[in-house]
Design a protein around this motif. Structure first.
Motif, PDB file in Angstrom:
ATOM      1  N   GLU A   1      44.212  66.341 -14.109  1.00 13.12           N
ATOM      2  CA  GLU A   1      42.822  66.780 -13.937  1.00 13.12           C
ATOM      3  C   GLU A   1      42.663  67.556 -12.634  1.00 13.12           C
ATOM      4  OE1 GLU A   1      38.352  64.831 -13.469  1.00 13.12           O
ATOM      5  OE2 GLU A   1      40.046  63.590 -14.142  1.00 13.12           O
ATOM      6  N   PHE A   2      43.215  67.023 -11.545  1.00 14.48           N
ATOM      7  CA  PHE A   2      43.118  67.728 -10.260  1.00 14.48           C
ATOM      8  C   PHE A   2      43.923  69.036 -10.302  1.00 14.48           C
ATOM      9  CE2 PHE A   2      42.350  63.277  -8.767  1.00 14.48           C
ATOM     10  CZ  PHE A   2      41.051  63.480  -8.308  1.00 14.48           C
TER      11      PHE A   2
ATOM     12  N   ILE B   1      43.872  75.100 -10.612  1.00 12.74           N
ATOM     13  CA  ILE B   1      44.110  76.360 -11.319  1.00 12.74           C
ATOM     14  C   ILE B   1      42.800  77.129 -11.458  1.00 12.74           C
ATOM     15  CG2 ILE B   1      44.852  77.385 -13.490  1.00 12.74           C
ATOM     16  CD1 ILE B   1      47.154  76.265 -11.899  1.00 12.74           C
ATOM     17  N   ASP B   2      41.726  76.447 -11.823  1.00 11.12           N
ATOM     18  CA  ASP B   2      40.424  77.101 -11.960  1.00 11.12           C
ATOM     19  C   ASP B   2      39.961  77.702 -10.627  1.00 11.12           C
ATOM     20  OD1 ASP B   2      40.239  76.524 -14.642  1.00 11.12           O
ATOM     21  OD2 ASP B   2      39.148  74.635 -14.344  1.00 11.12           O
TER      22      ASP B   2
ATOM     23  N   GLU C   1      43.086  71.980  -1.882  1.00 10.25           N
ATOM     24  CA  GLU C   1      42.586  70.607  -1.803  1.00 10.25           C
ATOM     25  C   GLU C   1      42.798  69.871  -3.119  1.00 10.25           C
ATOM     26  OE1 GLU C   1      38.547  70.736  -0.552  1.00 10.25           O
ATOM     27  OE2 GLU C   1      39.002  71.573   1.441  1.00 10.25           O
ATOM     28  N   GLU C   2      42.577  70.552  -4.245  1.00 15.47           N
ATOM     29  CA  GLU C   2      42.779  69.922  -5.557  1.00 15.47           C
ATOM     30  C   GLU C   2      44.254  69.609  -5.780  1.00 15.47           C
ATOM     31  OE1 GLU C   2      40.418  68.871  -7.409  1.00 15.47           O
ATOM     32  OE2 GLU C   2      38.762  69.844  -6.334  1.00 15.47           O
TER      33      GLU C   2
ATOM     34  N   ILE D   1      48.666  61.573  -6.019  1.00 18.36           N
ATOM     35  CA  ILE D   1      48.847  60.672  -7.169  1.00 18.36           C
ATOM     36  C   ILE D   1      50.282  60.723  -7.666  1.00 18.36           C
ATOM     37  CG2 ILE D   1      48.120  60.222  -9.548  1.00 18.36           C
ATOM     38  CD1 ILE D   1      45.376  61.453  -8.743  1.00 18.36           C
ATOM     39  N   ASN D   2      50.852  61.975  -7.723  1.00 17.80           N
ATOM     40  CA  ASN D   2      52.199  62.148  -8.253  1.00 17.80           C
ATOM     41  C   ASN D   2      52.999  63.062  -7.309  1.00 17.80           C
ATOM     42  OD1 ASN D   2      54.551  62.484  -9.636  1.00 17.80           O
ATOM     43  ND2 ASN D   2      53.639  63.465 -11.447  1.00 17.80           N
ATOM     44  N   PRO D   3      53.733  62.504  -6.346  1.00 20.52           N
ATOM     45  CA  PRO D   3      54.494  63.306  -5.383  1.00 20.52           C
ATOM     46  C   PRO D   3      55.632  64.112  -6.000  1.00 20.52           C
ATOM     47  CG  PRO D   3      54.197  61.049  -4.602  1.00 20.52           C
ATOM     48  CD  PRO D   3      53.807  61.071  -6.040  1.00 20.52           C
ATOM     49  N   ASN D   4      55.953  63.859  -7.272  1.00 21.22           N
ATOM     50  CA  ASN D   4      57.028  64.595  -7.936  1.00 21.22           C
ATOM     51  C   ASN D   4      56.504  65.634  -8.913  1.00 21.22           C
ATOM     52  OD1 ASN D   4      59.181  63.181  -6.676  1.00 21.22           O
ATOM     53  ND2 ASN D   4      58.783  61.437  -8.036  1.00 21.22           N
TER      54      ASN D   4
END
Length: 421
Positions: A4-5, A10-11, A23-24, A31-34
């Motif tokens: 979602e972020f 992208i938007d 920032e997004e 949440i997901n460093p990989n």
């Protein structure tokens, strides 16, 4: 959740809001460093904001997660090239071509990096390979751009070769000047200035050649042009001063030579020529001063004693002139320069009766060269130093120490002139 972020980022990129996009992507990576794609997109945003170092860090992080990503290697290669790391850009382009040899953008990146390193042959080879691949992909625009880059490099090589050949030609023409082949040198400099009309050195030497051939007005024109192109060239100023002497512009010559002495006060040649200009103006005292400075710098220079003797003779200091001619003759004798030695012996024979007459006349009138100057000169100097006789005496002593052997009157006139400047 991280997706979602990511899509929000992208938007934001599409909307042109790169800071909010970053920032997004930051939130997605928390949440997901990989999340390799998030690193990649954040790198692109950072690059567009001018943060090449941040972009390279993100591209590198993405490659640690996915080492086969052509897009990431390409992005990092562009960022490295933007920072001046052409070698790093080539490494990234090579990695792309290992993964897929048919990537024209990687070849183009190679070409740009090699060009930045000055390796023109490798750059041309890379651009040719890129052009061929773009042509196979029917991408005419990028194919044309690669061919234009090749043409630009080749034109630069031609210009560089031309400059080198021009410099060699100029040195050959200068050698002709130094060996007295003035007509041949003039033809060479005429051609050279047609090819390179902004060549200050060529204008300078053509001016020297015109001077040697007694075309003084043309010499002044060429030296003036050289001065406009290179105002700091001392050689141009020096030769312009010499030409001005030949043209009878003694004041202009003195101005040019004085400027040279400001940066190099011990230039003997310049002092000699300025002294010659002073003689032509009838300012024998200043000429004597310049020749005396040369003698101080080079005590065994017979020609300088000869010049000063001439100035002293014109200044009617016959005893001083006789002494300088004798010293010059002694130096010519030591140097075994018999031609000049005999000339000065003849000069001494001519001058000796006059010098003796002056001496006997001085004795009869009880006014020797060391006698005090006129009352008018004494009062004039005292007025200039505010009536302080001790100051006047100190200034006279300094002048006598700096210019030994001159008549007493000369020292008073010298001090007065220096104070009145």
């Amino acid at each position: 959740m991280e997706a979602e972020f990511y899509y929000r980022g992208i938007d934001k990129i599409r909307q042109g809001d790169l800071n909010e996009a970053i920032e997004e992507f930051d939130k997605a990576l928390e949440i997901n460093p990989n999340f390799a794609e998030a690193y990649y997109k954040r790198a692109m945003a950072r690059f567009d904001l001018g943060d090449q170092q941040g972009a390279i860090a993100d591209y590198t992080q993405a490659l640690q997660i996915n080492s086969e990503s052509i897009e990431v290697y390409f992005g990092r290669g562009l960022a490295r090239l933007a920072l001046g790391d052409a070698t790093g850009a080539i490494e990234d382009a090579n990695q792309i071509l290992k993964i897929n040899p048919n990537q024209p953008a990687a070849c183009k990146l190679q070409g740009s990096a090699y060009r930045k390193l000055g390796d023109n042959q490798a750059a041309i080879a890379s651009f040719k390979q890129a052009a061929q691949l773009y042509l196979e992909q029917k991408d005419k625009l990028n194919c044309r751009r690669c061919l234009e880059s090749i043409n630009q490099i080749q034109q630069q090589q031609i210009l560089a070769l031309g400059r080198a050949q021009t410099n060699d030609f100029c040195h050959q023409a200068i050698n002709k000047v130094n060996t007295g082949k003035y007509r041949e040198a003039l033809e060479d400099f005429n051609w050279l200035l047609e090819v390179d009309p902004k060549n200050a050195q060529a204008y300078c030497y053509r001016g020297i050649v015109h001077c040697k051939l007694r075309n003084y007005s043309r010499a002044i024109q060429d030296l003036g042009q050289a001065m406009e192109l290179n105002p700091q060239d001392a050689q141009v100023l020096y030769h312009r001063g010499l030409v001005r002497i030949e043209l009878g512009d003694y004041r202009g010559a003195i101005d040019d030579l004085t400027k040279l002495l400001q940066s190099n006060p011990e230039n003997r040649d310049v002092l000699i020529h300025r002294g010659n200009a002073y003689i032509q103006m009838g300012d024998y005292r200043q000429a004597i001063e310049d020749y005396s400075r040369v003698i101080t710098l080079k005590p065994n220079d017979a020609q300088s004693y000869r010049y000063r003797a001439t100035a002293r003779e014109k200044f009617e200091d016959l005893r001083g002139a006789f002494e300088d001619y004798q010293q010059a003759a002694n130096l010519y004798f030591d140097q075994q320069d018999w031609t000049n030695y005999r000339k000065l012996l003849d000069k001494l024979k001519q001058l000796q009766p006059l010098e003796l007459t002056e001496g006997s006349s001085n004795q009869e009138s009880q006014a020797p060269s060391n006698a005090k100057p006129s009352r008018e000169l004494q009062q004039r100097l005292l007025r200039l130093v505010g009536g302080q006789s001790d100051i006047a005496t100190r200034l006279l002593d300094l002048a006598k120490g700096k210019y030994p052997g001159m008549p007493e009157k000369w020292y008073w006139e010298k001090v007065i002139k220096d104070l009145e400047r």
